[in-house]
Motif scaffolding. Structure first.
Motif, PDB file in Angstrom:
ATOM      1  N   HIS A  74      57.466 -47.964  39.073  1.00 59.93           N
ATOM      2  CA  HIS A  74      56.202 -48.084  37.988  1.00 59.93           C
ATOM      3  C   HIS A  74      55.167 -48.030  38.948  1.00 59.93           C
ATOM      4  CE1 HIS A  74      53.686 -50.931  35.632  1.00 59.93           C
ATOM      5  NE2 HIS A  74      53.495 -49.620  35.285  1.00 59.93           N
ATOM      6  N   LEU A  75      54.603 -46.898  38.664  1.00 56.36           N
ATOM      7  CA  LEU A  75      53.261 -46.367  39.590  1.00 56.36           C
ATOM      8  C   LEU A  75      52.137 -46.647  38.327  1.00 56.36           C
ATOM      9  CD1 LEU A  75      54.331 -43.506  41.826  1.00 56.36           C
ATOM     10  CD2 LEU A  75      54.399 -46.176  42.159  1.00 56.36           C
ATOM     11  N   TYR A  76      51.116 -47.465  38.528  1.00 50.66           N
ATOM     12  CA  TYR A  76      50.384 -47.989  37.758  1.00 50.66           C
ATOM     13  C   TYR A  76      48.947 -47.505  37.733  1.00 50.66           C
ATOM     14  CZ  TYR A  76      50.631 -51.865  40.741  1.00 50.66           C
ATOM     15  OH  TYR A  76      50.463 -52.691  41.601  1.00 50.66           O
ATOM     16  N   GLY A  77      48.681 -46.769  38.894  1.00 50.33           N
ATOM     17  CA  GLY A  77      47.235 -46.139  38.883  1.00 50.33           C
ATOM     18  C   GLY A  77      46.480 -46.999  39.569  1.00 50.33           C
ATOM     19  N   ASN A  78      45.350 -47.408  38.867  1.00 45.71           N
ATOM     20  CA  ASN A  78      44.149 -48.424  39.388  1.00 45.71           C
ATOM     21  C   ASN A  78      44.811 -49.756  39.485  1.00 45.71           C
ATOM     22  OD1 ASN A  78      42.489 -46.156  39.106  1.00 45.71           O
ATOM     23  ND2 ASN A  78      41.173 -47.022  37.642  1.00 45.71           N
ATOM     24  N   GLY A  79      44.457 -50.257  40.685  1.00 39.53           N
ATOM     25  CA  GLY A  79      44.932 -51.712  40.778  1.00 39.53           C
ATOM     26  C   GLY A  79      44.879 -51.922  42.345  1.00 39.53           C
TER      27      GLY A  79
ATOM     28  N   TYR B 124      63.624 -52.467  40.982  1.00 39.73           N
ATOM     29  CA  TYR B 124      62.443 -52.336  40.338  1.00 39.73           C
ATOM     30  C   TYR B 124      61.335 -52.168  41.567  1.00 39.73           C
ATOM     31  CZ  TYR B 124      58.566 -53.207  37.134  1.00 39.73           C
ATOM     32  OH  TYR B 124      57.254 -53.206  36.447  1.00 39.73           O
ATOM     33  N   LEU B 125      60.742 -50.837  41.519  1.00 40.34           N
ATOM     34  CA  LEU B 125      59.612 -50.601  42.494  1.00 40.34           C
ATOM     35  C   LEU B 125      58.364 -50.486  41.809  1.00 40.34           C
ATOM     36  CD1 LEU B 125      62.004 -47.902  44.427  1.00 40.34           C
ATOM     37  CD2 LEU B 125      62.013 -50.430  44.695  1.00 40.34           C
ATOM     38  N   SER B 126      57.393 -51.059  42.469  1.00 38.03           N
ATOM     39  CA  SER B 126      55.934 -50.808  41.755  1.00 38.03           C
ATOM     40  C   SER B 126      54.698 -50.575  42.827  1.00 38.03           C
ATOM     41  CB  SER B 126      55.678 -51.764  40.810  1.00 38.03           C
ATOM     42  OG  SER B 126      55.781 -53.265  41.117  1.00 38.03           O
TER      43      SER B 126
END
Length: 355
Positions: free
Chosen positions: A326-331, A276-278
């Protein structure tokens, strides 16, 4: 991306937030004499120990790796102090113990390793998260070892001399074996970490095929030789007053050392590991940041980790190795996102440990 990397190389990149000062020697630590059993049950009726962080790093004792102190913080939390010849220091490791655990139990327990980020210490997961409450029903031992402010989960090159600090040996051999011998740790293992610890989690799984069934990486550098990345790593070392060349040597002259510590170069060894890579993809405030939160240069860790995560993901796809990216944009490069991503990956951890 070139502009971002040029900017990032000028940063000290204290990627996990403000540092933690060492605590003074704590009288709540109790000696574990050689050859004598240490406490196996719940703590005595005396008040629990204070959670004061790590002791100053005293020199390791002569001889092999061994536990020399124990400290109970509460019914689940046990700190052990390990004399490590690999690092050359006395180093703490925090354990969260499962229900029914004892040193004399006839069974063993699966193990979840949680690795801390740069400029922090082994108390970070319990200090910054609800990990103790969240894992109270987990039938596994949770292990949070000290890794140094800039240890980078590596056995340092030191100009080809090797020797201390050998953090990878400390974690994957000394701590692992001590827990198996004296603390009923089993051989079903998972590992996860944030920032510097995210790198460590994936690197350890790739460097030690078969050791870990799951590896979780939350906002870490996962490909160390991409354009711009060596300069970022070396600047981070310099920011912690370390010789940038001591870690893995020179990126060009010591290519084999850098490759041996590059998760992307070792990606084929991740076959069979649940991954799991994020990461966020930019440095902007996201849904978990309080309104009006100030921007911090450390938040550039997110696009940098996304850059390397995409590269590792591409390589894993070429190798036919399943994984979650999981690349979640803003954060931002902060705990609320790492906590969320850990909890998102938690079902995978439980499945890998079979608990």
């Amino acid at each position: 991306m070139r502009g971002l990397l040029a900017l990032a190389t000028t940063l000290l990149l204290v990627l996990s937030g403000p540092g933690v000062s060492p605590a003074r020697a704590d009288p709540d630590w109790s000696i574990v004499p050689d050859g004598e059993p240490s406490p196996t049950g719940p703590p005595a009726a005396s008040p629990p120990a204070r959670d004061t962080g790590h002791l100053p790093w005293q020199k390791a004792l002569p001889g092999t790796a061994r536990v020399v102190r124990e400290r109970r913080l509460d019914a689940r939390t046990l700190d052990v102090l390990v004399s490590s010849p690999s690092v050359g220091r006395l180093l703490p490791v925090r354990l969260l113990l499962p229900r029914g655990w004892s040193k004399t139990a006839k069974r063993t327990w699966p193990v979840l390793y949680l690795l801390h980020g740069g400029a922090d210490d082994y108390t970070s997961w319990t200090r910054m998260t609800d990990i103790s409450t969240f894992t109270k029903d987990l039938d596994a031992i949770v292990v949070m070892p000290e890794a140094g402010r800039a240890g980078n989960y590596s056995d340092w090159h030191n100009g080809g001399r090797g020797g201390p600090p050998a953090w990878a040996t400390f974690h994957t051999y000394e701590v692992r074996r001590l827990l198996e011998i004296g603390y009923r740790a089993g051989t079903r293992r998972a590992i996860a970490g944030l920032s510097m610890g995210a790198y460590g989690a994936v690197k350890y799984a790739a460097r030690n095929p078969g050791m870990f069934r799951f590896a979780g990486a939350y906002s870490g550098i996962l490909a160390t030789r991409l354009p711009g990345i060596p300069a970022i790593i070396m600047n981070a070392q310099a920011g912690e007053k370390q010789d940038p060349l001591a870690l893995w040597g020179h990126p060009k002259r010591d290519k084999r050392v850098w490759a041996a510590n590059d998760p992307m170069a070792l990606a084929a060894n991740l076959k069979g590991v649940r991954l799991y890579l994020s990461s966020g993809t930019n440095s902007f405030n996201g849904p978990l940041d309080p309104p009006g939160s100030p921007w911090h240069p450390a938040h550039l860790g997110e696009p940098v980790s996304a850059y390397t995560g995409k590269a590792l993901s591409k390589r894993l796809k070429q190798l036919g190795i399943p994984h979650t990216l999981h690349l979640y944009g803003n954060g931002t490069h902060t705990w609320p996102y790492w906590i969320r991503e850990f909890k998102n990956s938690y079902p995978m951890i439980r499945e890998a440990l079979r608990v």
